[in-house]
Design a protein around this motif. Structure first.
Motif, PDB file in Angstrom:
ATOM      1  N   GLN A  88      11.044 -29.374  23.649  1.00  0.00           N
ATOM      2  CA  GLN A  88      10.441 -28.488  24.579  1.00  0.00           C
ATOM      3  C   GLN A  88      11.577 -27.423  24.712  1.00  0.00           C
ATOM      4  OE1 GLN A  88       9.982 -30.218  28.453  1.00  0.00           O
ATOM      5  NE2 GLN A  88       8.611 -28.230  29.218  1.00  0.00           N
ATOM      6  N   ARG A  89      12.817 -27.665  24.508  1.00  0.00           N
ATOM      7  CA  ARG A  89      13.712 -26.784  24.778  1.00  0.00           C
ATOM      8  C   ARG A  89      13.632 -25.677  23.447  1.00  0.00           C
ATOM      9  NH1 ARG A  89      18.769 -25.562  23.235  1.00  0.00           N
ATOM     10  NH2 ARG A  89      18.972 -26.999  21.666  1.00  0.00           N
ATOM     11  N   ARG A  90      13.247 -26.233  22.344  1.00  0.00           N
ATOM     12  CA  ARG A  90      13.175 -25.405  21.057  1.00  0.00           C
ATOM     13  C   ARG A  90      11.929 -24.774  20.910  1.00  0.00           C
ATOM     14  NH1 ARG A  90      16.853 -27.989  16.500  1.00  0.00           N
ATOM     15  NH2 ARG A  90      18.736 -28.330  17.348  1.00  0.00           N
ATOM     16  N   ASP A  91      10.980 -25.008  21.757  1.00  0.00           N
ATOM     17  CA  ASP A  91       9.628 -24.731  21.605  1.00  0.00           C
ATOM     18  C   ASP A  91       9.364 -23.119  21.453  1.00  0.00           C
ATOM     19  OD1 ASP A  91       6.521 -25.103  21.715  1.00  0.00           O
ATOM     20  OD2 ASP A  91       6.667 -24.151  23.562  1.00  0.00           O
ATOM     21  N   PRO A  92       8.730 -22.562  20.570  1.00  0.00           N
ATOM     22  CA  PRO A  92       7.834 -23.098  19.680  1.00  0.00           C
ATOM     23  C   PRO A  92       8.298 -23.435  18.213  1.00  0.00           C
ATOM     24  CG  PRO A  92       7.536 -20.975  19.694  1.00  0.00           C
ATOM     25  CD  PRO A  92       8.664 -21.052  20.578  1.00  0.00           C
ATOM     26  N   GLU A  93       9.745 -23.583  18.043  1.00  0.00           N
ATOM     27  CA  GLU A  93      10.316 -23.992  17.001  1.00  0.00           C
ATOM     28  C   GLU A  93       9.898 -25.391  16.570  1.00  0.00           C
ATOM     29  OE1 GLU A  93      14.295 -23.345  17.007  1.00  0.00           O
ATOM     30  OE2 GLU A  93      14.215 -21.126  17.477  1.00  0.00           O
ATOM     31  N   TRP A  94       9.786 -25.747  15.085  1.00  0.00           N
ATOM     32  CA  TRP A  94       9.578 -26.818  14.426  1.00  0.00           C
ATOM     33  C   TRP A  94      10.790 -27.539  14.336  1.00  0.00           C
ATOM     34  CZ3 TRP A  94       4.660 -29.084  13.930  1.00  0.00           C
ATOM     35  CH2 TRP A  94       3.523 -28.049  13.973  1.00  0.00           C
ATOM     36  N   GLU A 135       3.471 -32.422  18.708  1.00  0.00           N
ATOM     37  CA  GLU A 135       2.499 -31.785  17.745  1.00  0.00           C
ATOM     38  C   GLU A 135       3.305 -32.210  16.298  1.00  0.00           C
ATOM     39  OE1 GLU A 135       0.206 -27.567  16.540  1.00  0.00           O
ATOM     40  OE2 GLU A 135       1.716 -27.819  18.233  1.00  0.00           O
ATOM     41  N   TRP A 136       2.434 -32.686  15.424  1.00  0.00           N
ATOM     42  CA  TRP A 136       2.971 -33.314  14.053  1.00  0.00           C
ATOM     43  C   TRP A 136       2.337 -32.346  12.950  1.00  0.00           C
ATOM     44  CZ3 TRP A 136       1.285 -38.070  11.041  1.00  0.00           C
ATOM     45  CH2 TRP A 136       1.877 -38.018   9.720  1.00  0.00           C
ATOM     46  N   ASP A 137       2.988 -31.842  12.023  1.00  0.00           N
ATOM     47  CA  ASP A 137       2.538 -31.169  10.957  1.00  0.00           C
ATOM     48  C   ASP A 137       1.828 -31.892   9.814  1.00  0.00           C
ATOM     49  OD1 ASP A 137       4.750 -31.815   9.711  1.00  0.00           O
ATOM     50  OD2 ASP A 137       5.329 -29.989   9.003  1.00  0.00           O
ATOM     51  N   GLY A 138       1.993 -33.129   9.881  1.00  0.00           N
ATOM     52  CA  GLY A 138       1.245 -34.075   8.905  1.00  0.00           C
ATOM     53  C   GLY A 138       2.521 -34.454   7.714  1.00  0.00           C
ATOM     54  N   GLU A 139       3.650 -33.741   7.996  1.00  0.00           N
ATOM     55  CA  GLU A 139       4.509 -34.232   6.715  1.00  0.00           C
ATOM     56  C   GLU A 139       6.002 -34.715   7.547  1.00  0.00           C
ATOM     57  OE1 GLU A 139       4.998 -30.812   4.473  1.00  0.00           O
ATOM     58  OE2 GLU A 139       2.994 -30.907   3.656  1.00  0.00           O
ATOM     59  N   ASP A 140       6.721 -33.642   7.819  1.00  0.00           N
ATOM     60  CA  ASP A 140       8.155 -34.039   8.228  1.00  0.00           C
ATOM     61  C   ASP A 140       8.636 -33.175   9.539  1.00  0.00           C
ATOM     62  OD1 ASP A 140      10.233 -35.754   8.102  1.00  0.00           O
ATOM     63  OD2 ASP A 140      11.507 -33.939   7.487  1.00  0.00           O
ATOM     64  N   LYS A 141       7.759 -32.436   9.989  1.00  0.00           N
ATOM     65  CA  LYS A 141       8.095 -31.550  10.871  1.00  0.00           C
ATOM     66  C   LYS A 141       7.289 -31.783  12.321  1.00  0.00           C
ATOM     67  CE  LYS A 141       9.635 -27.726   8.167  1.00  0.00           C
ATOM     68  NZ  LYS A 141       9.472 -26.097   7.859  1.00  0.00           N
ATOM     69  N   PHE A 142       7.962 -31.667  13.645  1.00  0.00           N
ATOM     70  CA  PHE A 142       7.367 -31.666  14.889  1.00  0.00           C
ATOM     71  C   PHE A 142       7.732 -30.628  15.762  1.00  0.00           C
ATOM     72  CE2 PHE A 142       8.473 -35.844  12.818  1.00  0.00           C
ATOM     73  CZ  PHE A 142       7.258 -36.500  12.927  1.00  0.00           C
ATOM     74  N   ARG A 143       6.988 -30.443  16.754  1.00  0.00           N
ATOM     75  CA  ARG A 143       7.443 -29.495  17.960  1.00  0.00           C
ATOM     76  C   ARG A 143       6.459 -29.853  18.979  1.00  0.00           C
ATOM     77  NH1 ARG A 143       4.319 -23.746  17.013  1.00  0.00           N
ATOM     78  NH2 ARG A 143       2.000 -24.437  16.991  1.00  0.00           N
ATOM     79  N   TYR A 144       6.980 -29.408  20.184  1.00  0.00           N
ATOM     80  CA  TYR A 144       6.343 -29.743  21.595  1.00  0.00           C
ATOM     81  C   TYR A 144       5.046 -29.199  21.655  1.00  0.00           C
ATOM     82  CZ  TYR A 144       6.159 -30.394  26.580  1.00  0.00           C
ATOM     83  OH  TYR A 144       5.780 -30.666  27.765  1.00  0.00           O
ATOM     84  N   ARG A 145       4.205 -29.998  21.984  1.00  0.00           N
ATOM     85  CA  ARG A 145       2.695 -29.497  22.662  1.00  0.00           C
ATOM     86  C   ARG A 145       2.571 -29.314  24.030  1.00  0.00           C
ATOM     87  NH1 ARG A 145      -1.273 -33.436  20.501  1.00  0.00           N
ATOM     88  NH2 ARG A 145      -1.259 -32.327  18.535  1.00  0.00           N
ATOM     89  N   PRO A 146       2.587 -28.097  24.627  1.00  0.00           N
ATOM     90  CA  PRO A 146       2.629 -27.948  26.204  1.00  0.00           C
ATOM     91  C   PRO A 146       1.242 -28.460  26.618  1.00  0.00           C
ATOM     92  CG  PRO A 146       2.154 -25.866  24.808  1.00  0.00           C
ATOM     93  CD  PRO A 146       2.505 -27.054  23.830  1.00  0.00           C
ATOM     94  N   LYS A 147       1.038 -28.366  27.951  1.00  0.00           N
ATOM     95  CA  LYS A 147      -0.276 -28.801  28.729  1.00  0.00           C
ATOM     96  C   LYS A 147      -1.229 -27.943  28.080  1.00  0.00           C
ATOM     97  CE  LYS A 147       1.915 -30.876  32.852  1.00  0.00           C
ATOM     98  NZ  LYS A 147       2.111 -30.892  34.120  1.00  0.00           N
ATOM     99  N   LEU A 148      -1.041 -26.674  28.210  1.00  0.00           N
ATOM    100  CA  LEU A 148      -2.109 -25.626  27.883  1.00  0.00           C
ATOM    101  C   LEU A 148      -1.652 -24.706  26.541  1.00  0.00           C
ATOM    102  CD1 LEU A 148      -3.052 -24.133  31.210  1.00  0.00           C
ATOM    103  CD2 LEU A 148      -4.136 -25.829  29.946  1.00  0.00           C
ATOM    104  N   PRO A 149      -2.422 -24.597  25.561  1.00  0.00           N
ATOM    105  CA  PRO A 149      -1.882 -23.975  24.446  1.00  0.00           C
ATOM    106  C   PRO A 149      -1.613 -22.454  24.575  1.00  0.00           C
ATOM    107  CG  PRO A 149      -4.423 -24.383  24.221  1.00  0.00           C
ATOM    108  CD  PRO A 149      -3.913 -25.009  25.435  1.00  0.00           C
TER     109      PRO A 149
END
Length: 266
Positions: free
Chosen positions: A65-71, A108-122
């Motif tokens: 969440q701190r790095r959002d929207p970075e993966w 939120e997962w990109d399907g490979e090896d990266k993740f990022r925070y998914r907020p309550k509202l996009p």
């Protein structure tokens, strides 16, 4: 018995044996003073952020969440969590499964090896906010606190959009900050002719509310502040008490044997 006689003068106490420290002017050093400068004492080992998997997952979400929207890659997440995860293959595998699980609503997962925070509202910027509001199927407002989950600086953008008549906003009474927002169409905002405003404000209103009510009644209008007519209600009639009937009669097979006292009922 001359040896029992006291001496002529008081007996002096024996003097203590002089020590080396008492003769010298130097103070005795404490053990800590003998430690060379710059010596690093033992420190607790860096165990990271905790051993419980729930705690580990919580810290991972906070960092995302701190790095959002970075993966972030798995390696970056493991390095952030410390040696308890980075140096433990079993814990790395458990955390990987949790991050990739569909039940992880905040990941939120990109399907490979990266993740990022998914907020309550996009929503992370003004354009996404406009698109999100246009897709709403109801007139229910959007809470600003939900927008802050993925857009911490949303208050500044709301103020700009409100001045442009792009949003309808309700504010908190305490600090005046935005509380709830709705979509607004600036093309529907029309200015009133100044001459009409002048004529409107020239109409005097009676100072006494009763005078205003009388004028409305004289014009054949029903004022909202008309006194409510009270219809007198008479006393309610009391219901006559119905005499209680007797209970179910039994022993009918002994009618010829028992005496009949039914005539004595009240």
């Amino acid at each position: 018995m001359s040896f029992l006689k006291s001496s002529s003068g008081p007996v002096a106490a024996p003097s203590p044996t002089p020590s080396t420290s008492s003769n010298s002017n130097n103070k005795r050093k404490r053990p800590i003073d003998d430690v060379p400068a710059g010596t690093v004492h033992s420190q607790p080992a860096d165990t990271g952020i905790g051993e419980h998997m729930g705690t580990t997952f919580g810290w991972a979400i906070k960092e995302l969440q701190r790095r959002d929207p970075e993966w972030m890659t798995l390696t970056e997440i493991f390095d952030y969590l410390g040696p308890t995860v980075r140096d433990n293959p079993q814990r790395r595998g458990q955390l990987k499964l949790i991050l990739q699980s569909p039940s992880s609503e905040r990941i939120e997962w990109d399907g490979e090896d990266k993740f990022r925070y998914r907020p309550k509202l996009p929503v992370r910027n003004a354009e996404q906010l406009k698109g999100f509001l246009q897709q709403q199927k109801s007139a229910q407002g959007i809470l600003v606190k939900d927008l802050k989950d993925g857009w911490p600086n949303v208050q500044e953008a709301i103020e700009v959009m409100e001045r442009k008549k792009e949003l309808l906003v309700t504010h908190n009474k305490k600090d005046g900050s935005a509380r709830t927002i709705w979509m607004n169409d600036p093309t529907l905002m029309h200015k009133v002719d100044p001459s009409f405003l002048n004529e409107w404000h020239k109409i005097p209103l009676p100072a006494n509310p009763d005078d205003l009510r009388n004028k409305l009644v004289a014009a054949g209008l029903k004022p909202c502040s008309a006194p409510k007519e009270i219809v007198p209600v008479g006393p309610k009639e009391k219901k006559k008490k119905v005499p209680r009937r007797g209970g179910r009669q039994t022993n009918t097979h002994m009618a010829g044997v028992l005496k009949d006292y039914s005539h004595k009922r009240k």
